[in-house]
Design an enzyme around this catalytic site. Sequence first.
Site, PDB file in Angstrom:
ATOM      1  N   ASP A 168       0.888  -1.165   0.000  1.00  0.00           N
ATOM      2  CA  ASP A 168       0.000   0.000   0.000  1.00  0.00           C
ATOM      3  C   ASP A 168       0.922   1.210   0.000  1.00  0.00           C
ATOM      4  OD1 ASP A 168      -1.555   2.187   0.702  1.00  0.00           O
ATOM      5  OD2 ASP A 168      -2.654   1.133   2.283  1.00  0.00           O
ATOM      6  N   TYR A 206       0.616  -0.386  15.071  1.00  0.00           N
ATOM      7  CA  TYR A 206      -0.308  -0.498  13.961  1.00  0.00           C
ATOM      8  C   TYR A 206       0.042   0.485  12.855  1.00  0.00           C
ATOM      9  CZ  TYR A 206      -4.461  -0.302  11.117  1.00  0.00           C
ATOM     10  OH  TYR A 206      -5.304  -0.333  10.039  1.00  0.00           O
ATOM     11  N   LYS A 213      -3.207  -2.755   7.700  1.00  0.00           N
ATOM     12  CA  LYS A 213      -3.299  -4.211   7.742  1.00  0.00           C
ATOM     13  C   LYS A 213      -2.381  -4.824   6.701  1.00  0.00           C
ATOM     14  CE  LYS A 213      -5.576  -6.190  11.015  1.00  0.00           C
ATOM     15  NZ  LYS A 213      -4.777  -6.560  12.165  1.00  0.00           N
TER      16      LYS A 213
HETATM   17  P1  13P Z   1      -5.232  -0.613   4.833  1.00  0.00           P
HETATM   18  O1  13P Z   1      -4.427  -1.575   5.643  1.00  0.00           O
HETATM   19  O2  13P Z   1      -5.877  -1.265   3.658  1.00  0.00           O
HETATM   20  O3  13P Z   1      -4.411   0.585   4.458  1.00  0.00           O
HETATM   21  O4  13P Z   1      -6.424  -0.112   5.727  1.00  0.00           O
HETATM   22  C1  13P Z   1      -6.098   0.553   6.903  1.00  0.00           C
HETATM   23  C2  13P Z   1      -7.261   1.135   7.626  1.00  0.00           C
HETATM   24  O5  13P Z   1      -7.030   1.736   8.643  1.00  0.00           O
HETATM   25  C3  13P Z   1      -8.628   0.957   7.131  1.00  0.00           C
HETATM   26  O6  13P Z   1      -9.559   1.604   7.955  1.00  0.00           O
HETATM   27 MG    MG Z   2      -4.191   2.060   3.207  1.00  0.00          MG
HETATM   28 MG    MG Z   3      -4.958  -2.165   2.044  1.00  0.00          MG
END
Ligand code: 13P
Ligand code: MG
Ligand code: MG
Length: 369
Positions: A7, A223, A226
């Site tokens: 990402d 964090y 994801k």
């Molecule tokens: P991603 O991991 O896809 O960037 O999503 C993060 C997020 O905080 C979604 O609410």
């Molecule tokens: Mg993202």
């Molecule tokens: Mg993502």
Amino acid sequence: MSVIKADVGGYVGHSSIHMDLYDAAREMLEISKQKGEIIDYHVTHCGDDLELIMTHQKGIENSEIHGLAWDTFVMCTNIAKKLKLYGAGQDLLKDSFSGTVKGMGPGFAEMEFEERRSEPVIIFMADKTSPGAWNLPLYKIFADPFNTAGLVIDPAMHEGFVFEVLDIRKNRKILLSTPEEIYDLLMFIGATGQFVLKNVHRKDGLQAAVASTQKLSLIAGKYVGKDDPVMIVRCQSGLPAVGEVLEPFAFPHLVEGWMRGSHNGPLMPVATREANPSRFDGPPRVIAAGFQIAEGRLIGARDLFDDPAFDEARKKANQVADYMRRHGPFEPHRLGLEEMEYTTMPLIMKRLEERFFVSEENVLVESKA
Ligand code: 13P
Ligand code: MG
Ligand code: MG
Ligand code: 13P
């Protein structure tokens, strides 16, 4: 075959990627293809994750291939920064490249194999979830005869498969053999937050599947988004058929991820054009890109969930999403405390620590005698 993803900036928020990143990545890989560094490539996205699918003859964890992916992500990050896309460079945890993308943020799944007479392969890519999301479908594909008729019908599969299970908290792994050890296997892989399937082999050694198992929060210690995993599954001729490999996704099972990476929600199988999670940043999505490989060339992609046969799964996922959402900040919609350790939970606990006082509500009473 290498599938490397990151990402590098969301458009808008975390919902999708901007066309400029897509075009830049294609251009970069095209140059590499012209130079003969890779045989072929396919660029796609699932939600805000940029997915680089490449074939080459350099083996797995190769520094040139990983370097190419890294450089592509860095270039796309620069574009993302100019457009002020959301979380530009989100998954690039390090400033400079050192050999492979392992431990640096991007996720990857790679497999080295000799091309069969016909080589159908499916690349699964998910957004708003994490590696344990593949545990249930991989089990069904390779160990459940109610899913995979070939386990019963095809003599080449009758002996079963060997699963490599990774204990991501203790950084160790174990091989478990099916059908003999399915109960042991399920005891572990049912705990998707700790035990994650890495790969699956047929008992004669042929590799059938490999999944990305990188956990950003474990690498970064906090964090950062994801892990949005990918996996490669080879199909047919002594392996599960394409339809058997897709079949588990007709059930939108609950996975962790969704809003702020902190909620359980249904994994919705969608066509790539629908892989733009928006409701509560979700629900989590999975796409399936099918290829026939011919002398390393990627013949495809066929967008395999672009099929009305998955409409009911999408409908069910929407119903489950409604049901889960109504729990608001309560478990089991919100993840358990162990996973919240990587967000604000420790801060809140630290701030309120002093205000807790002893309670004897559940202490065994000592007899007075
Ligand atoms: P991603 O991991 O896809 O960037 O999503 C993060 C997020 O905080 C979604 O609410
Ligand atoms: Mg993202
Ligand atoms: Mg993502
Ligand atoms: P066809 O007869 O269409 O080739 O299908 C064979 C098959 O095994 C389907 O699972």
